[in-house]
Design a protein around this motif. Structure first.
Motif, PDB file in Angstrom:
ATOM      1  N   ALA A   1     -16.330 -34.340  74.501  1.00  0.00           N
ATOM      2  CA  ALA A   1     -17.046 -33.573  75.515  1.00  0.00           C
ATOM      3  C   ALA A   1     -17.891 -32.498  74.859  1.00  0.00           C
ATOM      4  O   ALA A   1     -18.652 -31.798  75.510  1.00  0.00           O
ATOM      5  CB  ALA A   1     -16.056 -32.937  76.472  1.00  0.00           C
ATOM      6  N   LYS A   2     -17.743 -32.349  73.562  1.00  0.00           N
ATOM      7  CA  LYS A   2     -18.485 -31.298  72.871  1.00  0.00           C
ATOM      8  C   LYS A   2     -19.926 -31.721  72.704  1.00  0.00           C
ATOM      9  O   LYS A   2     -20.213 -32.818  72.236  1.00  0.00           O
ATOM     10  CB  LYS A   2     -17.861 -31.042  71.496  1.00  0.00           C
ATOM     11  CG  LYS A   2     -16.615 -30.235  71.582  1.00  0.00           C
ATOM     12  CD  LYS A   2     -16.385 -29.507  70.278  1.00  0.00           C
ATOM     13  CE  LYS A   2     -15.398 -28.376  70.478  1.00  0.00           C
ATOM     14  NZ  LYS A   2     -15.297 -27.538  69.314  1.00  0.00           N
ATOM     15  N   LEU A   3     -20.796 -30.813  73.059  1.00  0.00           N
ATOM     16  CA  LEU A   3     -22.211 -31.155  73.127  1.00  0.00           C
ATOM     17  C   LEU A   3     -23.029 -30.759  71.909  1.00  0.00           C
ATOM     18  O   LEU A   3     -24.093 -31.272  71.702  1.00  0.00           O
ATOM     19  CB  LEU A   3     -22.827 -30.414  74.315  1.00  0.00           C
ATOM     20  CG  LEU A   3     -22.937 -31.211  75.605  1.00  0.00           C
ATOM     21  CD1 LEU A   3     -23.795 -30.439  76.568  1.00  0.00           C
ATOM     22  CD2 LEU A   3     -23.521 -32.580  75.355  1.00  0.00           C
TER      23      LEU A   3
ATOM     24  N   ASP B   1     -21.946 -30.264  65.979  1.00  0.00           N
ATOM     25  CA  ASP B   1     -20.689 -31.011  66.002  1.00  0.00           C
ATOM     26  C   ASP B   1     -20.951 -32.495  65.773  1.00  0.00           C
ATOM     27  O   ASP B   1     -20.271 -33.137  64.987  1.00  0.00           O
ATOM     28  CB  ASP B   1     -19.980 -30.840  67.354  1.00  0.00           C
ATOM     29  CG  ASP B   1     -19.546 -29.402  67.572  1.00  0.00           C
ATOM     30  OD1 ASP B   1     -19.735 -28.891  68.675  1.00  0.00           O
ATOM     31  OD2 ASP B   1     -19.038 -28.818  66.588  1.00  0.00           O
TER      32      ASP B   1
ATOM     33  N   ILE C   1      -7.882 -39.036  82.128  1.00  0.00           N
ATOM     34  CA  ILE C   1      -8.905 -39.721  81.333  1.00  0.00           C
ATOM     35  C   ILE C   1      -8.321 -40.975  80.703  1.00  0.00           C
ATOM     36  O   ILE C   1      -8.947 -42.040  80.672  1.00  0.00           O
ATOM     37  CB  ILE C   1      -9.492 -38.777  80.261  1.00  0.00           C
ATOM     38  CG1 ILE C   1     -10.270 -37.651  80.936  1.00  0.00           C
ATOM     39  CG2 ILE C   1     -10.375 -39.534  79.300  1.00  0.00           C
ATOM     40  CD1 ILE C   1     -10.889 -36.656  79.986  1.00  0.00           C
TER      41      ILE C   1
ATOM     42  N   ASP D   1      -5.422 -36.634  75.255  1.00  0.00           N
ATOM     43  CA  ASP D   1      -4.284 -35.888  75.811  1.00  0.00           C
ATOM     44  C   ASP D   1      -4.363 -35.748  77.325  1.00  0.00           C
ATOM     45  O   ASP D   1      -3.405 -35.349  77.961  1.00  0.00           O
ATOM     46  CB  ASP D   1      -4.146 -34.515  75.149  1.00  0.00           C
ATOM     47  CG  ASP D   1      -5.359 -33.641  75.404  1.00  0.00           C
ATOM     48  OD1 ASP D   1      -5.194 -32.424  75.583  1.00  0.00           O
ATOM     49  OD2 ASP D   1      -6.481 -34.191  75.411  1.00  0.00           O
ATOM     50  N   ASP D   2      -5.518 -36.016  77.905  1.00  0.00           N
ATOM     51  CA  ASP D   2      -5.668 -35.856  79.356  1.00  0.00           C
ATOM     52  C   ASP D   2      -5.235 -37.146  80.042  1.00  0.00           C
ATOM     53  O   ASP D   2      -5.833 -38.209  79.834  1.00  0.00           O
ATOM     54  CB  ASP D   2      -7.130 -35.526  79.677  1.00  0.00           C
ATOM     55  CG  ASP D   2      -7.338 -35.183  81.143  1.00  0.00           C
ATOM     56  OD1 ASP D   2      -7.192 -36.088  81.992  1.00  0.00           O
ATOM     57  OD2 ASP D   2      -7.613 -34.010  81.427  1.00  0.00           O
TER      58      ASP D   2
ATOM     59  N   LYS E   1     -18.527 -37.630  76.633  1.00  0.00           N
ATOM     60  CA  LYS E   1     -17.852 -37.614  77.924  1.00  0.00           C
ATOM     61  C   LYS E   1     -18.705 -36.787  78.852  1.00  0.00           C
ATOM     62  O   LYS E   1     -19.221 -35.756  78.432  1.00  0.00           O
ATOM     63  CB  LYS E   1     -16.500 -36.905  77.797  1.00  0.00           C
ATOM     64  CG  LYS E   1     -15.446 -37.601  77.011  1.00  0.00           C
ATOM     65  CD  LYS E   1     -14.173 -36.722  77.120  1.00  0.00           C
ATOM     66  CE  LYS E   1     -13.081 -37.177  76.225  1.00  0.00           C
ATOM     67  NZ  LYS E   1     -11.932 -36.265  76.297  1.00  0.00           N
TER      68      LYS E   1
ATOM     69  N   MET F   1     -10.415 -33.225  71.048  1.00  0.00           N
ATOM     70  CA  MET F   1      -9.489 -32.111  71.289  1.00  0.00           C
ATOM     71  C   MET F   1      -8.144 -32.670  71.713  1.00  0.00           C
ATOM     72  O   MET F   1      -7.895 -32.888  72.893  1.00  0.00           O
ATOM     73  CB  MET F   1     -10.029 -31.209  72.406  1.00  0.00           C
ATOM     74  CG  MET F   1     -11.384 -30.634  72.118  1.00  0.00           C
ATOM     75  SD  MET F   1     -11.277 -29.084  71.217  1.00  0.00           S
ATOM     76  CE  MET F   1     -10.857 -27.957  72.512  1.00  0.00           C
ATOM     77  N   ILE F   2      -7.299 -32.952  70.745  1.00  0.00           N
ATOM     78  CA  ILE F   2      -5.942 -33.406  71.034  1.00  0.00           C
ATOM     79  C   ILE F   2      -4.963 -32.517  70.281  1.00  0.00           C
ATOM     80  O   ILE F   2      -5.325 -31.939  69.256  1.00  0.00           O
ATOM     81  CB  ILE F   2      -5.735 -34.894  70.644  1.00  0.00           C
ATOM     82  CG1 ILE F   2      -6.399 -35.183  69.282  1.00  0.00           C
ATOM     83  CG2 ILE F   2      -6.297 -35.795  71.719  1.00  0.00           C
ATOM     84  CD1 ILE F   2      -6.212 -36.588  68.814  1.00  0.00           C
ATOM     85  N   PRO F   3      -3.758 -32.408  70.781  1.00  0.00           N
ATOM     86  CA  PRO F   3      -2.801 -31.508  70.135  1.00  0.00           C
ATOM     87  C   PRO F   3      -2.305 -32.051  68.795  1.00  0.00           C
ATOM     88  O   PRO F   3      -2.537 -33.204  68.462  1.00  0.00           O
ATOM     89  CB  PRO F   3      -1.661 -31.420  71.154  1.00  0.00           C
ATOM     90  CG  PRO F   3      -1.803 -32.618  71.997  1.00  0.00           C
ATOM     91  CD  PRO F   3      -3.231 -32.995  72.009  1.00  0.00           C
TER      92      PRO F   3
END
Lengths: 126, 962
Positions: free
Chosen positions: A86-88, A92, A15, A11-12, A107, A57-59
Motif C-alpha cells: 500500500a506504500k506509494l 519505496d 485482505i 497480516d490483514d 494495493k 507491512m507484516i509483523p
C-alpha cells in the motif's frame, strides 16, 4: 491457466480472505496463507508454492526482510515473489525493485484481474 | 773680564750671544781688535821698538787702557745697536703679530678716518665682502652701505666722531658680487686722532636664521589657527599658554578666556582633575610620561557642563622657559556615537541571528580569507572565538555523504556567479548531525570575475525533522487508508464481477468484509480528523462544570455491553468531585481507555476504573490484567499509529490513533497522561485533570445551564423566601405563589417543571389546588411535591400525581432528593419530533423510535418543525441543523422563546461538524450533539434512548407506576 499453488502472506485477515477468494475462484489456483514473516517462511519451505504474494507491512519480519531470507534459503530461493504494498512513495518502489522481486503490485488491487496479472508477471502459460 | 750687567729692560741676552746686529759686530770685531792688540804688543815686546811707551808696565797699561776703551766703546755701541735692533725687531714683531691677529679675525676690523673712509681693513673684509683693501679704502665707506641703511649709518658715524660709542649697530654692506651682508658693529672713536676704530661681525646668517625662524613661527601659527583639531598648550604649572580657534569651538571658551587659566579647571571633568595634576607632577619629577606621544581617549568638559569624549595626543617639550605640554584634541562624540550605533547594530544582528538560528559568512576570494559570524560558529558546534575557519575546516564539518554535493554546489556557484540555495547535513565536533540550509551569492567585479562570496547557513534540523515526520506520517496514513480500501475494493470487486454467484456464503462473507472495512475506514478517518482538529485547536474543548463521578459512571455504562461480551468485569470507584472539563471529550478518553483495557484483557479478567483526588488534581485510572506493555514502548504507545505489536490493530479493529487522541484531549485540558505496566501482568493508564470549577483561562461562557423552574406555593412568606433562596442557590429558577389561585395562574403561564405545594393555606387548600391543576391539560403533567407539617398521607387516594411528601420545616436533603425525583419523572416522553429533510434517514430514525414505543413525527423543514412544535408540543426533538427554509438554528431560537418548549430536550443530529459558537447557539441545556457518520445507527439508538431514559421514563413504565 494451469492451477498453481500460491502463498499469500498478509497480516490483514480481510485482505487475505479477499485475495484467497480472488485467486481461487477467478484464477482457479490453490491458495495457502500466512499472517507473518516467520509463518510465511515456514509455509514456503514446507509447501513449496509456485509463487508468493508478499505484503510489506507484516509483523516480525517485514516483507523485504522475509524476501531476503527466502533468497538466502536454497529451499525457497527459486520461488518467485511478488510484493504487495500500500506504500506509494516512489523511493519505496525503487528500493523494492532493487531487491530483486519479480514485481510490485499496489494495493488496492482489482480482485478480478489479480490472477491474470500474476500469471502475466510469472509468465504462466494459459 | 767682561761683565755683563743685566739691564732692567726686558730680558736681553748678553750682547755676545745675542743674535742681533750688536752681537754680530762684537763677535766679529772684538776678536779682531784683540788680535791686533796682541800683535802690537808682541811686536813691541819682541822688537825693541822704543818709543812710545816706555817700559813694559807702561806698555801694558797703555795696552790695557786702549783695549778697554775700545772694547768699552764697541760694547756700548754694539749694545745700543743691538738694543735698537731688538726694539725694532720687537716692534716689528708686535706689529706683525697685531697684523696677524688683525687679519686672523673673523670680524671685520677696520679703522677709518673722520672723513668716512677706511684707513685700514683686515683680511676679513675681503673674505666677507670680496672687495680688496684698496677698493675699500678708496671710497667713503657709506658707498658700500645698503641704501636703506645709509642714513642710520651716517647718523651713527656722526655720533662716533663726537665721542660716542657704538654697540650693536646693524647695517648691510654690499658684496662685490651684488649681494648684501648684515654687519653688527662695535666702534669707538678717538676724536683727537681723528680715527675711528671699529669691528663688525657678519650676522647675515644669524639674520637669515632669525627671519627663517620668524617665518616658521608664522607658519606654525597659521597651522594652529586653521587646524581642524583643537590645540592647547600648557606650562609646567598647568596653565594654558596656547589655545587655537578650534579649541574655542570644541570647548566653548574663547582664547582670551582660556589663556592663563588652569587647564584642569577649564576642561578636565572634576573627577579627573587630581589625576591630571598628579600626572603632570609625576612627569616633571621623574620624566616618566606614559600617556605622552600616543593617541588616547578621555572625557573632557565643555563650558556648558556637558562631558564630551575626546581623542588627543600630548607631547612634552622642554625649552629655556621650562616645560610645556602641547596637545592636539579632537571631539570624537560623533565617532563614539557612530561606534555605539555600529556596536548596537552588530549586537542586534548577532541577536537576530541567534533568534533566527542562522549565521552568516563571507569569503574574500582573492585574499582567500573567510569570516564567520558568531552564530555560524555555534551552529557548527564551534566556539565563537574568531578563530578563522578555512574552506578545508568547513568541508571537514560537512557530513561525509554530502561533501561531494556541497563542493559541487559551491564550485558551480563560483563558476556561474549565480546565487545558490541547498540543504546539507553537518556533523558537529561532538558527533551530532544537524541539517543546514545554505544560501549564498557571488559578488563580482566590473569585469565579472568573482571577488567575494557571501551567504548564510540556517539550522533547519527541527523543521527538517518535522517535515520528515510529516512525510512519514503521510506515508503511514496513506498506507493505513489503503489497507481497508483494499479489502473493500477486493470484496466488492468480486461481488460485482459475478464470480460469487455460485457461492452465496462466500458472497455474504465478502459483503461483511466490505461493511467492516468501511466501518474501519470511517473510524480511521474520524480519528484522524479528530486528532488533527484537537491538535490544531480547531475544535475547542468546551469545558463546563462536570461531576467526575458522573463522567466515570457514564463511561462505564457505555462499556458495559462490550465488557460483558468479552467476559470482562468492570469495577468502578469514583468520587463526587467537580471538575471543569469537556464531558464529551473526557467520556471519549475514558471510553477509549476502557475499550483498550477490555480488548487486551483475558476472558474472565477484571478492569478497574477509578477516580481519586490527589494534590489538587483529579486522577482517572484504568487498570487491566492484560499482557502489558514493554518498558521501551511506554512512551511510544501514545504516538500515532504506534502499536505494541502491529498485528493488534488489525485484529482488534483499532485505528492506532486512540491513545494519541486521548493524549491530545488530556493535554488540551491541561492535564497529563501516562501508563505504567509490567509485561505479562497488566497496565494502568492514568490521566489527570485539574480540579476546580474554573480553569484559569478557560472562563469561556459556561454552557447554558439547565435551570429547572420550580413553583413554590405557600401562604407563608418566610417559607417562600427561605425555600426559594435554597433552590436558587442550587441553580433552580424559582417562582413564588402565595395562594392556590396564584399557583394555578402561574402554573398555566409559566409551565414550571415542578411545583412545591403547601397543604394548609387559606382560601384554596393545597389539595384543592392540586385538583385544579390536574384538571387543566396545561398543568396536569407537572409533578407536585407536597410540603406539609402533617405526616405523609399517601394512602388517601389522590387524583393527582404527587411525587413526594416532605415535612416541614423543610430539610434540605429531603427537598432536593424529592425535586430530583420529580424532575426525573416530569413528563413521559410520548412524542418525539424528528426534524430531518432526508427522507430515507428520517424513516430510519422514525423506525427506531417506533420500535421502542415512542411516537415519532417528522418535520421536513424548520418552518414545519416550528408549526408542529406549536401544535403537538413534542417531548423531545431530534434536529438536523442543515435544513431548508429556516435552519435548525432558528428552530432552536424559536424554542427558546417559547415558554413551554424552552426546556425540551434536543438531540442535534447533524452531518457537519459544528463550531463551538454554533454549539452554544443550539445548546438549550438538555441538548445532546451527535454527528452523522461518527455515530452508527446502533450507537444513535442506544444513545438517544439513554437520553430519553435520563430525561423521562418510558411511557409504559410511567403507566405502570400509576
Amino acid at each position: 491457466m494451469t492451477s498453481k499453488c500460491i502463498l499469500v502472506v498478509d497480516d490483514d485477515d480481510a485482505i487475505r480472505e479477499v485475495a484467497q477468494t480472488s485467486l481461487e475462484l477467478v484464477g482457479g489456483h490453490e491458495v495457502i496463507t500466512a499472517d507473518c514473516g516467520c509463518d510465511g517462511l515456514a509455509r514456503a519451505r514446507e509447501d513449496q508454492p509456485d509463487a508468493i504474494l508478499l505484503d510489506v507491512m507484516i509483523p516480525d519480519l517485514d516483507g523485504p526482510a522475509t524476501f531476503e531470507r527466502l533468497q538466502a534459503d536454497p529451499a525457497t530461493r527459486h520461488i518467485p515473489v511478488i510484493l504487495l504494498t500500500a506504500k506509494l512513495q516512489a523511493s519505496d518502489h525503487a528500493r523494492f525493485a532493487e531487491l530483486g522481486m519479480r514485481a510490485v503490485l499496489p494495493k488496492p488491487f482489482d480482485p478480478i484481474t489479480l490472477s491474470h496479472e500474476v500469471g502475466q508477471i510469472l509468465k504462466w502459460s494459459r | 773680564m767682561w761683565q755683563t750687567r743685566q739691564s732692567t729692560k726686558p730680558p736681553r741676552a748678553s750682547v755676545l750671544t745675542s743674535q742681533g746686529p750688536g752681537g754680530t759686530v762684537i763677535r766679529r770685531l772684538l776678536p779682531t781688535v784683540v788680535g791686533i792688540m796682541i800683535a802690537v804688543a808682541f811686536l813691541r815686546w819682541t822688537g825693541a821698538h822704543q818709543g812710545l811707551y816706555g817700559d813694559t808696565v807702561g806698555l801694558l797699561l797703555m795696552t790695557t787702557v786702549t783695549i778697554s776703551v775700545i772694547t768699552g766703546l764697541l760694547w756700548y755701541f754694539a749694545g745700543r745697536l743691538d738694543r735698537d735692533d731688538a726694539r725694532r725687531r720687537s716692534a716689528e714683531l708686535q706689529l706683525e703679530r697685531r697684523s696677524r691677529y688683525f687679519d686672523l679675525s673673523h670680524d671685520l676690523v677696520c679703522t677709518a678716518g673722520h672723513d668716512g673712509v677706511f684707513t685700514q681693513v683686515n683680511a676679513a673684509w675681503t673674505q666677507t665682502l670680496g672687495w680688496s683693501e684698496e677698493e675699500l679704502c678708496s671710497r667713503p665707506f657709506t658707498e658700500f652701505v645698503h641704501p636703506d641703511d645709509r642714513q642710520t649709518t651716517e647718523q651713527e658715524t656722526a655720533g662716533l666722531t663726537q665721542g660716542g660709542v657704538t654697540v650693536d649697530f646693524l647695517n648691510r654692506y654690499a658684496t662685490k658680487d651684488g649681494d648684501w651682508r648684515w654687519l653688527d658693529w662695535k666702534a669707538v672713536a678717538v676724536p683727537e686722532d681723528g680715527v675711528i676704530y671699529a669691528s663688525a661681525r657678519d650676522v647675515t646668517a644669524r639674520k637669515a636664521a632669525e627671519a627663517a625662524e620668524e617665518t616658521s613661527r608664522a607658519e606654525t601659527r597659521q597651522i594652529l589657527e586653521t587646524a581642524h583639531d583643537a590645540f592647547v598648550a600648557i606650562d609646567a604649572d598647568g596653565m594654558i599658554t596656547d589655545w587655537n580657534p578650534q579649541a574655542e569651538v570644541v570647548f566653548g571658551w574663547s582664547r582670551r578666556e582660556a589663556l592663563n587659566r588652569e587647564l584642569a579647571e577649564l576642561i578636565v571633568p572634576e573627577a579627573q582633575r587630581d589625576a591630571h595634576r598628579r600626572g603632570i607632577a609625576h612627569f616633571l619629577a621623574t620624566g616618566e610620561g606614559p600617556v605622552l606621544g600616543q593617541r588616547i581617549e578621555l572625557t573632557a568638559l565643555h563650558r556648558d557642563g556637558r562631558e564630551l569624549p575626546v581623542e588627543l595626543t600630548i607631547s612634552a617639550l622642554q625649552t629655556e622657559r621650562g616645560h610645556t605640554f602641547n596637545a592636539f584634541l579632537r571631539d570624537i562624540s560623533e565617532r563614539v556615537a557612530a561606534n555605539d550605533l555600529l556596536e548596537r547594530q552588530r549586537r542586534q544582528m548577532s541577536q537576530a541571528q541567534g533568534v533566527g538560528q542562522f549565521g552568516s559568512w563571507e569569503w574574500d576570494i582573492s585574499a582567500n580569507t573567510t569570516e564567520w559570524s558568531d552564530e555560524l560558529y555555534r551552529i557548527y558546534g564551534l566556539v565563537p572565538d574568531g578563530e578563522p575557519v578555512t574552506f578545508e575546516d568547513f568541508i571537514a564539518l560537512v557530513h561525509p555523504d554530502d561533501r561531494a554535493a556541497v563542493q559541487e554546489q559551491i564550485r558551480t556557484a563560483y563558476e556561474s556567479c549565480e546565487p545558490f540555495f541547498f540543504d546539507h547535513r553537518i556533523t558537529r565536533p561532538d558527533g551530532e548531525v544537524r541539517v543546514l540550509q545554505a544560501r549564498g551569492e557571488v559578488v563580482t567585479g566590473e569585469d565579472g570575475t568573482p571577488l567575494r562570496m557571501l551567504g548564510t547557513g540556517q539550522d533547519i534540523t527541527a523543521r527538517h525533522d518535522t517535515e520528515r515526520a510529516k512525510d512519514e506520517f503521510v506515508s503511514i496514513v496513506s498506507h493505513e487508508l489503503r489497507t481497508p480500501l483494499t479489502s473493500i475494493r477486493g470484496s466488492l470487486g468480486l461481488l460485482a464481477g459475478g464470480v460469487l454467484a455460485a457461492s452465496p456464503e462466500k458472497a455474504e462473507r465478502m459483503l461483511k468484509i466490505a461493511v467492516d472495512s468501511t466501518d474501519r475506514l470511517v473510524r480511521l478517518i474520524n480519528d484522524l480528523l479528530d486528532i488533527e482538529r484537537i491538535n490544531s485547536g480547531t475544535t475547542e474543548i468546551e469545558r463546563r462544570p462536570c461531576d467526575a463521578e458522573q463522567l466515570v459512571q457514564d463511561a462505564a455504562d457505555a462499556m458495559d455491553a462490550a465488557a460483558a461480551e468479552a467476559g470482562v468485569t468492570l469495577h468502578v470507584s469514583s468520587a463526587r468531585v467537580a471538575v471543569w472539563a469537556d464531558p464529551d471529550r473526557v467520556a471519549q478518553t475514558l471510553t477509549n481507555l476502557l475499550s483498550n483495557a477490555i480488548k487486551f484483557s483475558p476472558r474472565g479478567g477484571r478492569v478497574w476504573l477509578a477516580v481519586e483526588e490527589r494534590e489538587g488534581e483529579l486522577r482517572f485510572s484504568v487498570r487491566d490484567e492484560g499482557r502489558g506493555i514493554p518498558v521501551d514502548k511506554l512512551e511510544l504507545v501514545f504516538e500515532r499509529f504506534q502499536q505494541v505489536d502491529s498485528s493488534d490493530a488489525r485484529d482488534k479493529g483499532g485505528t492506532g490513533l486512540g491513545l494519541a487522541i486521548c493524549r491530545s484531549i488530556v493535554e488540551q485540558h491541561g492535564g497529563r497522561i501516562w501508563v505504567q505496566s509490567v509485561a505479562g501482568l497488566g497496565s494502568t493508564f492514568t490521566f489527570t485533570l485539574p480540579t476546580g470549577l474554573l480553569g484559569a483561562e478557560d472562563r469561556s461562557q459556561p454552557a447554558v445551564p439547565y435551570r429547572p423552574r420550580i413553583l413554590i406555593c405557600d401562604d407563608d412568606p418566610g417559607v417562600r423566601e427561605v425555600t426559594g433562596a435554597l433552590l436558587e442557590q442550587q441553580g433552580y429558577e424559582v417562582i413564588s405563589a402565595a395562594s392556590g389561585r396564584e399557583a394555578i395562574t402561574f402554573a398555566k403561564a409559566k409551565s414550571p417543571n415542578a411545583i412545591l405545594l403547601d397543604i394548609f393555606m387559606p382560601g384554596m387548600s393545597g389539595w384543592d389546588t392540586a385538583l385544579a391543576l390536574s384538571q387543566s391539560p396545561d398543568t396536569r403533567d407537572i409533578p407536585i411535591v407536597i410540603m406539609s407539617g402533617l405526616p405523609a398521607d399517601l394512602t388517601t387516594p389522590s387524583p393527582v400525581v404527587v411525587i413526594d411528601w416532605i415535612g416541614k420545616p423543610v430539610d434540605e436533603k429531603t427537598l432536593f432528593e424529592a425535586l430530583d425525583r420529580a424532575l426525573a419523572r416530569q413528563r413521559t416522553i410520548g412524542r418525539v419530533l424528528v426534524v430531518e429533510d432526508d427522507l430515507d434517514l428520517a424513516s430510519v430514525l422514525l423506525a427506531v423510535f417506533e420500535r421502542h414505543g415512542v411516537e415519532a413525527v417528522q418535520a421536513r423543514s424548520g418552518t414545519e418543525a416550528v408549526a408542529l412544535c406549536r401544535d403537538l408540543q413534542p417531548d423531545m426533538l431530534v434536529l438536523d441543523v442543515g435544513l431548508p427554509g429556516g435552519d435548525g438554528f432558528s428552530v432552536v431560537d424559536w424554542l427558546r422563546q417559547n415558554e413551554r418548549m424552552r426546556n425540551v430536550p434536543i438531540v442535534v443530529y447533524t452531518a457537519r461538524d459544528l463550531s463551538a459558537a454554533e454549539r452554544r447557539r443550539l445548546d438549550m441545556g438538555r441538548t445532546r450533539f451527535m454527528t452523522k457518520g461518527t455515530v452508527t445507527l446502533e450507537h444513535f439508538e442506544r444513545d438517544v434512548l439513554d437520553f430519553l431514559g435520563a430525561v423521562a421514563p418510558r411511557a409504559e413504565a410511567v403507566a405502570g407506576d400509576q
